[in-house]
Design a protein around this motif. Structure first.
Motif, PDB file in Angstrom:
ATOM      1  N   GLU A   1      13.879  89.385  38.944  1.00  0.00           N
ATOM      2  CA  GLU A   1      14.540  89.588  37.672  1.00  0.00           C
ATOM      3  C   GLU A   1      13.378  90.041  36.770  1.00  0.00           C
ATOM      4  O   GLU A   1      12.468  89.269  36.257  1.00  0.00           O
TER       5      GLU A   1
ATOM      6  N   SER B   1      17.953  93.505  37.889  1.00  0.00           N
ATOM      7  CA  SER B   1      17.898  92.473  39.129  1.00  0.00           C
ATOM      8  C   SER B   1      17.465  93.483  40.198  1.00  0.00           C
ATOM      9  O   SER B   1      18.663  94.321  40.701  1.00  0.00           O
TER      10      SER B   1
ATOM     11  N   GLU C   1      26.551  83.088  32.072  1.00  0.00           N
ATOM     12  CA  GLU C   1      25.108  82.659  31.728  1.00  0.00           C
ATOM     13  C   GLU C   1      24.879  82.555  30.274  1.00  0.00           C
ATOM     14  O   GLU C   1      23.977  81.690  29.876  1.00  0.00           O
TER      15      GLU C   1
ATOM     16  N   LEU D   1      20.629  82.631  36.445  1.00  0.00           N
ATOM     17  CA  LEU D   1      21.070  82.369  37.646  1.00  0.00           C
ATOM     18  C   LEU D   1      20.114  81.272  38.498  1.00  0.00           C
ATOM     19  O   LEU D   1      20.558  80.484  39.046  1.00  0.00           O
TER      20      LEU D   1
ATOM     21  N   LEU E   1      21.271  77.659  40.029  1.00  0.00           N
ATOM     22  CA  LEU E   1      20.885  77.598  41.311  1.00  0.00           C
ATOM     23  C   LEU E   1      20.278  76.253  41.647  1.00  0.00           C
ATOM     24  O   LEU E   1      20.685  75.374  42.345  1.00  0.00           O
TER      25      LEU E   1
ATOM     26  N   TYR F   1      31.296  83.359  35.989  1.00  0.00           N
ATOM     27  CA  TYR F   1      30.041  83.475  35.579  1.00  0.00           C
ATOM     28  C   TYR F   1      29.757  85.151  35.449  1.00  0.00           C
ATOM     29  O   TYR F   1      30.507  86.152  36.113  1.00  0.00           O
TER      30      TYR F   1
ATOM     31  N   GLY G   1      26.530  87.856  33.999  1.00  0.00           N
ATOM     32  CA  GLY G   1      25.017  87.913  33.836  1.00  0.00           C
ATOM     33  C   GLY G   1      24.772  88.640  32.638  1.00  0.00           C
ATOM     34  O   GLY G   1      25.779  89.378  32.072  1.00  0.00           O
TER      35      GLY G   1
ATOM     36  N   LEU H   1      24.377  92.181  38.208  1.00  0.00           N
ATOM     37  CA  LEU H   1      23.826  91.245  39.307  1.00  0.00           C
ATOM     38  C   LEU H   1      23.943  91.791  40.573  1.00  0.00           C
ATOM     39  O   LEU H   1      25.054  92.237  40.840  1.00  0.00           O
TER      40      LEU H   1
ATOM     41  N   VAL I   1      24.804  86.981  43.743  1.00  0.00           N
ATOM     42  CA  VAL I   1      25.889  86.397  43.538  1.00  0.00           C
ATOM     43  C   VAL I   1      26.429  85.524  44.836  1.00  0.00           C
ATOM     44  O   VAL I   1      27.056  84.581  44.665  1.00  0.00           O
TER      45      VAL I   1
ATOM     46  N   LEU J   1      24.941  82.239  44.820  1.00  0.00           N
ATOM     47  CA  LEU J   1      25.643  81.092  43.844  1.00  0.00           C
ATOM     48  C   LEU J   1      26.921  80.523  44.555  1.00  0.00           C
ATOM     49  O   LEU J   1      27.223  79.453  44.602  1.00  0.00           O
TER      50      LEU J   1
ATOM     51  N   TRP K   1      33.329  86.537  39.055  1.00  0.00           N
ATOM     52  CA  TRP K   1      32.068  87.102  38.831  1.00  0.00           C
ATOM     53  C   TRP K   1      32.443  88.344  38.081  1.00  0.00           C
ATOM     54  O   TRP K   1      33.128  89.141  38.395  1.00  0.00           O
TER      55      TRP K   1
END
Length: 377
Positions: free
Chosen positions: A59, A93, A181, A207, A211, A291, A293, A297, A302, A305, A319
């Protein structure tokens, strides 16, 4: 390395754990990231004991300046072998596959990041910063390649037979719960008159932080000594920082409306209840979780997750990413067991989360609810 799930998350923020893994080529950590120093930076992590191919997710955000410095090149080497090259033009990412044969004979996994376009801001933009920087690392996630745990497909069915197209918007939005996020989806719910109670509804939940919280069942979140009350950069409102995992969220209290200690006491009562509720929602499949980002992502991240959520029960994650040529705004599709992917026309700008695309969020939620009633074969 946690061999129970073959995953390690290195957080490069000031309160993170990167000091244990950073070697040469790094500046002192800032609140959310660490800048690389010079043209090469190194980390070392213990070799995992479980055999298999691994993935390393980076990241990162590049140091850029208009046309003068439009991108940062990055080469990744693992134990001396070059395995990936990137040109980084935005916060990204980056997915790096690490074959087992590169690491099985070593006690440590050494990753070298070469970034030849490192530059001094004072020379590029005139900013009085004499550091030689290239990339700001927020997190490195290292995990074994695997699919998320499966769950019985019938577990994903929506509990009732309501037609999602006919649901009033308030009822529709109450079927969903945000995991981050940021607070955009929570604000979309508010615009519809839906005010569900959610631990992360108005939280900054990157993320890696999410996690870590899921793996630990958010244990300790809400304890008074883990709550830090800060003032926002614009000096207008208070912010709450969870010191246990690193979540940051809005208590919706302006400076002068209450004392910091009053906010701390309120949050110490509120957060344990919201934590228990989130765990129950995950275990009992009460909501579709959402979710989005702050940048695109990769699907493998993902899926990590989804796997962490499936440790609680057969939950469904929605997502959301920006639309592309093959997926117009409002499209929703199954991409894996328990994972829906929705596409939005635009996200709210970072400086104004209230300027959101409400009609598109509603279309995504209606389509997601329809698909959740008919899981993939």
């Amino acid at each position: 390395m946690d061999d129970r799930d073959g995953e390690l998350v290195i957080d490069f923020g000031r309160s993170g754990n990167s000091d244990a893994y950073r070697r040469s080529g790094w500046y002192e950590s800032e609140p959310r990231h660490s800048w690389t120093e010079g043209q090469e930076s190194t980390i070392e992590i213990p070799r995992p004991s479980v055999a298999g191919d691994y993935v390393m997710m980076l990241e990162v955000g590049p140091f850029l300046w208009k046309d003068k410095l439009a991108a940062q090149r990055l080469t990744v080497l693992v134990n001396g072998s070059e395995i990936a090259e990137f040109v980084v033009r935005e916060i990204s990412s980056l997915e790096v596959e690490v074959p087992w044969e590169l690491i099985e004979a070593r006690e440590w996994v050494q990753a070298i990041f070469r970034h030849p376009d490192a530059a001094k801001p004072v020379e590029i933009s005139g900013v009085p910063d004499h550091r030689e920087i290239a990339l700001a690392f927020e997190a490195v996630t290292f995990f074994r390649k695997s699919e998320p745990r499966s769950a019985p497909l019938e577990a994903y069915a929506v509990a009732d037979s309501d037609n999602p197209d006919m649901l009033p918007v308030e009822q529709l939005m109450m079927r969903f719960e945000s995991l981050g996020e940021n607070c955009e989806f929570g604000l979309a719910q508010r615009r519809c008159g839906a005010e569900p109670l959610g631990l992360l509804r108005f939280a900054s939940a990157p993320l890696p932080v999410l996690l870590a919280g899921l793996r630990a069942r958010f244990e300790g979140m809400g304890e008074p000594e883990q709550i830090d009350i800060q003032v926002s950069d614009n000096r207008q409102e208070y912010l709450v920082v969870d010191k246990c995992f690193g979540f940051l969220y809005h208590p919706w209290v302006l400076v002068g409306e209450a004392e910091p200690e009053d906010i701390r006491r309120r949050e110490a009562k509120r957060l344990p209840f919201l934590r228990r509720k989130l765990l129950e929602d995950l275990e009992e499949r009460r909501k579709i979780f959402v979710y989005r980002g702050m940048h695109r992502l990769p699907q493998p991240l993902v899926l990590r997750l989804v796997a962490a959520m499936h440790a609680y029960g057969p939950t469904t994650l929605l997502w959301v990413e920006q639309q592309d040529r093959d997926h117009p705004a409002g499209t929703v599709e199954w991409v894996a067991t328990g994972l829906l992917k929705g596409y939005i026309d635009r996200f709210a700008p970072a400086e104004n989360a209230h300027a959101l695309s409400l009609d598109c969020w509603l279309a995504i939620c209606r389509n997601a609810l329809k698909l959740a009633k008919t899981p993939p074969a």
